[in-house]
Design an enzyme around this catalytic site. Structure first.
Site, PDB file in Angstrom:
ATOM      1  N   PRO A  23       0.819  -1.255  -0.074  1.00 51.07           N
ATOM      2  CA  PRO A  23      -0.174   0.174  -0.044  1.00 51.07           C
ATOM      3  C   PRO A  23       0.890   1.313   0.100  1.00 51.07           C
ATOM      4  O   PRO A  23       1.528   1.339   1.059  1.00 51.07           O
ATOM      5  CB  PRO A  23      -0.836  -0.121   1.293  1.00 51.07           C
ATOM      6  CG  PRO A  23      -0.224  -1.072   2.150  1.00 51.07           C
ATOM      7  CD  PRO A  23       0.685  -1.917   1.205  1.00 51.07           C
ATOM      8  N   GLU A  24       0.550   2.070  -0.906  1.00 56.29           N
ATOM      9  CA  GLU A  24       1.162   3.497  -1.084  1.00 56.29           C
ATOM     10  C   GLU A  24       0.062   4.682  -0.809  1.00 56.29           C
ATOM     11  O   GLU A  24      -1.123   4.058  -0.593  1.00 56.29           O
ATOM     12  CB  GLU A  24       2.040   3.813  -2.223  1.00 56.29           C
ATOM     13  CG  GLU A  24       3.332   2.774  -2.228  1.00 56.29           C
ATOM     14  CD  GLU A  24       4.311   2.982  -3.598  1.00 56.29           C
ATOM     15  OE1 GLU A  24       4.212   4.042  -3.910  1.00 56.29           O
ATOM     16  OE2 GLU A  24       4.691   1.964  -3.824  1.00 56.29           O
ATOM     17  N   HIS A  45      -3.207 -14.382   9.650  1.00 57.24           N
ATOM     18  CA  HIS A  45      -2.768 -13.106   9.780  1.00 57.24           C
ATOM     19  C   HIS A  45      -3.829 -12.097   9.866  1.00 57.24           C
ATOM     20  O   HIS A  45      -3.637 -10.986   9.549  1.00 57.24           O
ATOM     21  CB  HIS A  45      -1.936 -12.948   8.447  1.00 57.24           C
ATOM     22  CG  HIS A  45      -0.757 -13.957   8.036  1.00 57.24           C
ATOM     23  ND1 HIS A  45       0.149 -14.109   9.007  1.00 57.24           N
ATOM     24  CD2 HIS A  45      -0.642 -14.734   7.087  1.00 57.24           C
ATOM     25  CE1 HIS A  45       1.028 -14.908   8.523  1.00 57.24           C
ATOM     26  NE2 HIS A  45       0.377 -15.410   7.346  1.00 57.24           N
ATOM     27  N   ARG A  57       2.994  -9.829   6.851  1.00 64.31           N
ATOM     28  CA  ARG A  57       4.232  -9.175   7.256  1.00 64.31           C
ATOM     29  C   ARG A  57       4.676  -8.614   8.465  1.00 64.31           C
ATOM     30  O   ARG A  57       5.730  -8.416   8.983  1.00 64.31           O
ATOM     31  CB  ARG A  57       5.038  -8.484   6.167  1.00 64.31           C
ATOM     32  CG  ARG A  57       5.256  -9.213   4.896  1.00 64.31           C
ATOM     33  CD  ARG A  57       6.489 -10.286   4.690  1.00 64.31           C
ATOM     34  NE  ARG A  57       7.561  -9.532   4.717  1.00 64.31           N
ATOM     35  CZ  ARG A  57       8.141  -8.770   3.670  1.00 64.31           C
ATOM     36  NH1 ARG A  57       7.555  -8.750   2.667  1.00 64.31           N
ATOM     37  NH2 ARG A  57       9.149  -8.097   3.589  1.00 64.31           N
ATOM     38  N   ARG A  80      20.740  18.384  -1.174  1.00 60.74           N
ATOM     39  CA  ARG A  80      20.639  16.784  -0.962  1.00 60.74           C
ATOM     40  C   ARG A  80      21.580  16.259  -2.066  1.00 60.74           C
ATOM     41  O   ARG A  80      21.083  16.327  -3.113  1.00 60.74           O
ATOM     42  CB  ARG A  80      19.329  16.307  -1.106  1.00 60.74           C
ATOM     43  CG  ARG A  80      18.377  17.182  -0.191  1.00 60.74           C
ATOM     44  CD  ARG A  80      17.954  16.514   1.294  1.00 60.74           C
ATOM     45  NE  ARG A  80      17.391  17.176   1.980  1.00 60.74           N
ATOM     46  CZ  ARG A  80      16.883  17.043   2.990  1.00 60.74           C
ATOM     47  NH1 ARG A  80      17.164  15.612   3.686  1.00 60.74           N
ATOM     48  NH2 ARG A  80      16.082  17.690   4.088  1.00 60.74           N
TER      49      ARG A  80
END
Length: 267
Positions: free
Chosen positions: A2-3, A91, A110, A152
């Site tokens: 999931p994003e 799960h 997970r 950066r």
DNA sequence: AGAATTACCTGAGCGC
DNA sequence: TGCGCTCAGGTAATTC
């Protein structure tokens, strides 16, 4: 995985399904995800009504009157509204049982997900306070990207995946947005021009918006919360050919993440 | 301050 | 069949 689009689709689906409903009880079956699920959740949530479902980055925020239930789906998490909850499967770590007999069920093989309770403004919680701007709001754009990238010396792909700088963009959409913007993922962030930052900000917004739009139709058809409804141009296609020039795609690793790009199209 | 690395976790896929 | 290995990757913590 999931994003932002997957979390937003989950939010929309749950908003329709559970807002206004009351919580009967909570069943915690796997108390230890990335952080322990607060044991007192059962006591705190019983009798509360879910007033709204919001999102900040990849976090889902449930207004439960006396406080906020905050859930992150990690890598493999699904949060679904189950109208007729039978025996939980493997799960299925958490059930929020509602008084109408349905349930909000967290499934996460997970165990990278996170479940938090807070009585304060959820946006000030330590795990949320430092998150960068939402990519689909005016707070984000080419000017912002240009400004934060100046100091950066890191690959631009890692910069846009840094949650402290930009919310919600993970490996998949970072790969896709850079391909569309025709920018190599390993370019140092500080080397991007203003024009490139404008382009990249736009393609980040495009891929996220399209995924949400296409995902919503897909999800309704499947009656489930599907991840990655988009057909990807580069993600997961490391051995394939570029959809634009038909050249061979290249696969490298950046920050230990698989990174796919076309060295002819992306400069 | 910013960059790099590691830990957390399980299932799938692969070579042997 | 099964063992051991690698890979998948979001994020916080740790180290440099």
């Amino acid at each position: 995985m999931p994003e932002l689009p997957e979390v937003e689709l989950t939010r929309r689906s749950l908003e329709r399904a559970v807002v206004g409903k009351s919580i009967e009880r909570v069943e915690i079956r796997a108390p230890k995800l990335r952080l322990p699920i607060p044991a007192e959740l059962a006591t705190l949530l019983a009798g509360r009504t879910i007033r709204s479902v919001a999102r900040r980055g990849k976090y889902l925020l449930f207004d439960c009157e006396t406080g906020w239930l905050i859930i992150h789906l990690g890598m493999t998490g699904f949060l679904r509204h189950i109208p007729d909850p039978a025996l939980p499967g493997k799960h299925d770590h958490l059930d929020v049982r509602l008084t109408d007999g349905s349930a909000l069920r967290l499934h996460d093989s997970r165990k990278f997900g996170t479940v938090i309770w807070t009585t304060d403004d959820p946006l000030t919680h330590p795990l949320l306070a430092g998150i960068g701007p939402e990519p689909l709001t005016p707070a984000f754009g080419g000017d912002y990207l240009f400004r934060v990238s100046r100091s950066r010396r890191v690959a631009v792909k890692l910069l846009i995946m840094n949650a402290a700088l930009l919310a919600g963009v993970g490996n998949i959409y970072a790969n896709e947005a850079l391909f569309r913007a025709a920018i190599r993922p390993d370019r140092l962030a500080c080397s991007l021009t203003q024009e490139e930052c404008d382009r990249l900000a736009l393609t980040i917004q495009e891929v996220l918006r399209e995924s949400i739009e296409q995902g919503s139709t897909y999800r309704v058809a499947e009656e489930t919360t599907a991840y990655h409804p988009l057909e990807f141009a580069v993600y997961g296609r490391g051995k394939g050919l570029c959809t634009r020039c038909n050249g061979a795609l290249e696969e490298i690793r950046l920050g230990n993440r698989s990174t796919v790009f076309c060295s002819r199209c992306q400069k």
